[in-house]
Design a protein around this motif. Structure first.
Motif, PDB file in Angstrom:
ATOM      1  N   SER A  46       5.265  -2.622 -11.110  1.00 37.67           N
ATOM      2  CA  SER A  46       5.203  -1.191 -10.796  1.00 37.67           C
ATOM      3  C   SER A  46       6.427  -0.469 -11.346  1.00 37.67           C
ATOM      4  O   SER A  46       7.498  -1.049 -11.480  1.00 37.67           O
ATOM      5  CB  SER A  46       5.112  -0.967  -9.287  1.00 37.67           C
TER       6      SER A  46
ATOM      7  N   ASN B 231      -1.382   8.361  -1.758  1.00 42.19           N
ATOM      8  CA  ASN B 231      -2.625   8.929  -2.294  1.00 42.19           C
ATOM      9  C   ASN B 231      -3.405   9.634  -1.193  1.00 42.19           C
ATOM     10  O   ASN B 231      -3.019   9.612  -0.022  1.00 42.19           O
ATOM     11  CB  ASN B 231      -3.465   7.860  -3.007  1.00 42.19           C
TER      12      ASN B 231
ATOM     13  N   GLU C 105      -6.191   8.953   0.171  1.00 48.63           N
ATOM     14  CA  GLU C 105      -6.963   8.104   1.074  1.00 48.63           C
ATOM     15  C   GLU C 105      -6.118   7.498   2.194  1.00 48.63           C
ATOM     16  O   GLU C 105      -6.573   6.629   2.922  1.00 48.63           O
ATOM     17  CB  GLU C 105      -7.649   6.975   0.291  1.00 48.63           C
TER      18      GLU C 105
ATOM     19  N   GLY D   4      -3.395   5.741   1.676  1.00 52.15           N
ATOM     20  CA  GLY D   4      -2.708   4.567   1.140  1.00 52.15           C
ATOM     21  C   GLY D   4      -1.731   4.991   0.061  1.00 52.15           C
ATOM     22  O   GLY D   4      -1.195   6.104   0.086  1.00 52.15           O
ATOM     23  N   TYR D   5      -1.549   4.101  -0.900  1.00 48.50           N
ATOM     24  CA  TYR D   5      -0.586   4.329  -1.963  1.00 48.50           C
ATOM     25  C   TYR D   5      -1.175   3.917  -3.303  1.00 48.50           C
ATOM     26  O   TYR D   5      -2.104   3.119  -3.364  1.00 48.50           O
ATOM     27  CB  TYR D   5       0.689   3.524  -1.700  1.00 48.50           C
ATOM     28  N   SER D   6      -0.597   4.464  -4.363  1.00 45.38           N
ATOM     29  CA  SER D   6      -0.936   4.064  -5.727  1.00 45.38           C
ATOM     30  C   SER D   6       0.337   3.623  -6.423  1.00 45.38           C
ATOM     31  O   SER D   6       1.333   4.359  -6.423  1.00 45.38           O
ATOM     32  CB  SER D   6      -1.570   5.223  -6.500  1.00 45.38           C
TER      33      SER D   6
ATOM     34  N   SER E 240       1.790   2.868  -9.948  1.00 48.40           N
ATOM     35  CA  SER E 240       1.632   2.959 -11.396  1.00 48.40           C
ATOM     36  C   SER E 240       2.579   1.956 -12.019  1.00 48.40           C
ATOM     37  O   SER E 240       3.716   1.803 -11.563  1.00 48.40           O
ATOM     38  CB  SER E 240       1.980   4.362 -11.888  1.00 48.40           C
TER      39      SER E 240
ATOM     40  N   THR F   3      -2.932   0.960 -12.782  1.00 50.59           N
ATOM     41  CA  THR F   3      -2.720   1.507 -11.444  1.00 50.59           C
ATOM     42  C   THR F   3      -3.313   0.567 -10.416  1.00 50.59           C
ATOM     43  O   THR F   3      -4.452   0.113 -10.551  1.00 50.59           O
ATOM     44  CB  THR F   3      -3.371   2.899 -11.313  1.00 50.59           C
TER      45      THR F   3
ATOM     46  N   ASN G 119      -4.127   0.456  -6.385  1.00 51.29           N
ATOM     47  CA  ASN G 119      -4.228   1.195  -5.122  1.00 51.29           C
ATOM     48  C   ASN G 119      -4.057   0.204  -3.986  1.00 51.29           C
ATOM     49  O   ASN G 119      -4.637  -0.882  -4.010  1.00 51.29           O
ATOM     50  CB  ASN G 119      -5.568   1.910  -5.033  1.00 51.29           C
TER      51      ASN G 119
ATOM     52  N   THR H 186      -2.810  -0.512   0.455  1.00 55.63           N
ATOM     53  CA  THR H 186      -2.343  -0.129   1.783  1.00 55.63           C
ATOM     54  C   THR H 186      -1.268  -1.136   2.171  1.00 55.63           C
ATOM     55  O   THR H 186      -1.262  -2.283   1.699  1.00 55.63           O
ATOM     56  CB  THR H 186      -3.478  -0.142   2.829  1.00 55.63           C
TER      57      THR H 186
ATOM     58  N   ALA I  44      -4.797  -4.611  -1.800  1.00 57.59           N
ATOM     59  CA  ALA I  44      -4.802  -3.806  -3.021  1.00 57.59           C
ATOM     60  C   ALA I  44      -6.047  -4.058  -3.855  1.00 57.59           C
ATOM     61  O   ALA I  44      -6.692  -5.106  -3.745  1.00 57.59           O
ATOM     62  CB  ALA I  44      -3.565  -4.124  -3.852  1.00 57.59           C
ATOM     63  N   THR I  45      -6.360  -3.065  -4.684  1.00 60.01           N
ATOM     64  CA  THR I  45      -7.424  -3.196  -5.668  1.00 60.01           C
ATOM     65  C   THR I  45      -6.926  -2.654  -7.004  1.00 60.01           C
ATOM     66  O   THR I  45      -6.057  -1.782  -7.058  1.00 60.01           O
ATOM     67  CB  THR I  45      -8.696  -2.413  -5.261  1.00 60.01           C
TER      68      THR I  45
END
Length: 184
Positions: free
Chosen positions: A106, A112, A114, A116-118, A120, A133, A135, A137, A149-150
């Motif tokens: 990262s 974000n 939703e 959660g977090y993103s 990059s 990226t 995404n 929690t 994460a996904t």
């Protein structure tokens, strides 16, 4: 007067140690999983990587200041099909002999919409580095946390499956799912 300064110093020291215990790198537990899914001839399949490491350096009170580095040993792929697993480590696919690791690192984390977090960052796979990226929690307790994460990976960006460009045979995208049980 000295007692007042001594008490204030102890309070400050305790606050620093308490904050330090909450911040910093988390350790990945053996129950953690790194899986993926893909389509082959229109059917969805899944697999996982048996060997991976994750350096999660996140303070629950300031997630955006954290960092994430994940490293996967590509030869540890497991789709529960011996022949497919052997093929995936070949030169057309992961080329594990020449590129034994895939790495996500990262460079920025943002909240974000939703809840959660993103993250990059850069994904390096099969010798190619591209922006990516993730995404996720992050739910933390006192000494444990769950990181879920996904990430969607376009295999064409990394020349994975060279020669298998007909997406009716093998899908273009791979969905990565990460579930980390963490302790500190």
């Amino acid at each position: 007067m000295k007692q007042k300064y001594f008490t204030a110093s102890l309070t400050l020291l305790a606050a620093v140690f308490t904050t330090s215990a909450m911040a910093g790198e988390w350790q990945t537990e053996a129950t953690s999983k790194l899986g993926f899914s893909f389509t082959q001839q229109g059917t969805k399949y899944s697999g996982r990587f048996e060997n991976f490491t994750a350096a999660i350096d996140i303070d629950p009170s300031n997630v955006e200041a954290g960092s994430i580095v994940g490293t996967v040993q590509t030869d540890s792929v497991n789709t529960r099909d011996y022949d497919r697993d052997a093929t995936l480590t070949d030169g057309d696919w992961f080329d594990s002999g020449n590129y034994p690791e895939a790495v996500f690192e990262s460079n920025a984390i943002t909240a974000n919409d939703e809840g959660g977090y993103s993250a990059s960052g850069t994904l390096t796979l099969k010798g190619t580095s591209k922006p990516a990226t993730m995404n996720f929690t992050f739910e933390a307790g006192d000494t444990s946390a769950v990181f879920a994460a996904t990430m969607r990976v376009n295999r064409f960006d990394f020349n994975v499956g060279a020669g298998w460009n007909d997406t009716s045979w093998v899908g273009q995208y791979v969905e990565v799912d990460i579930e980390l049980d963490l302790t500190q």
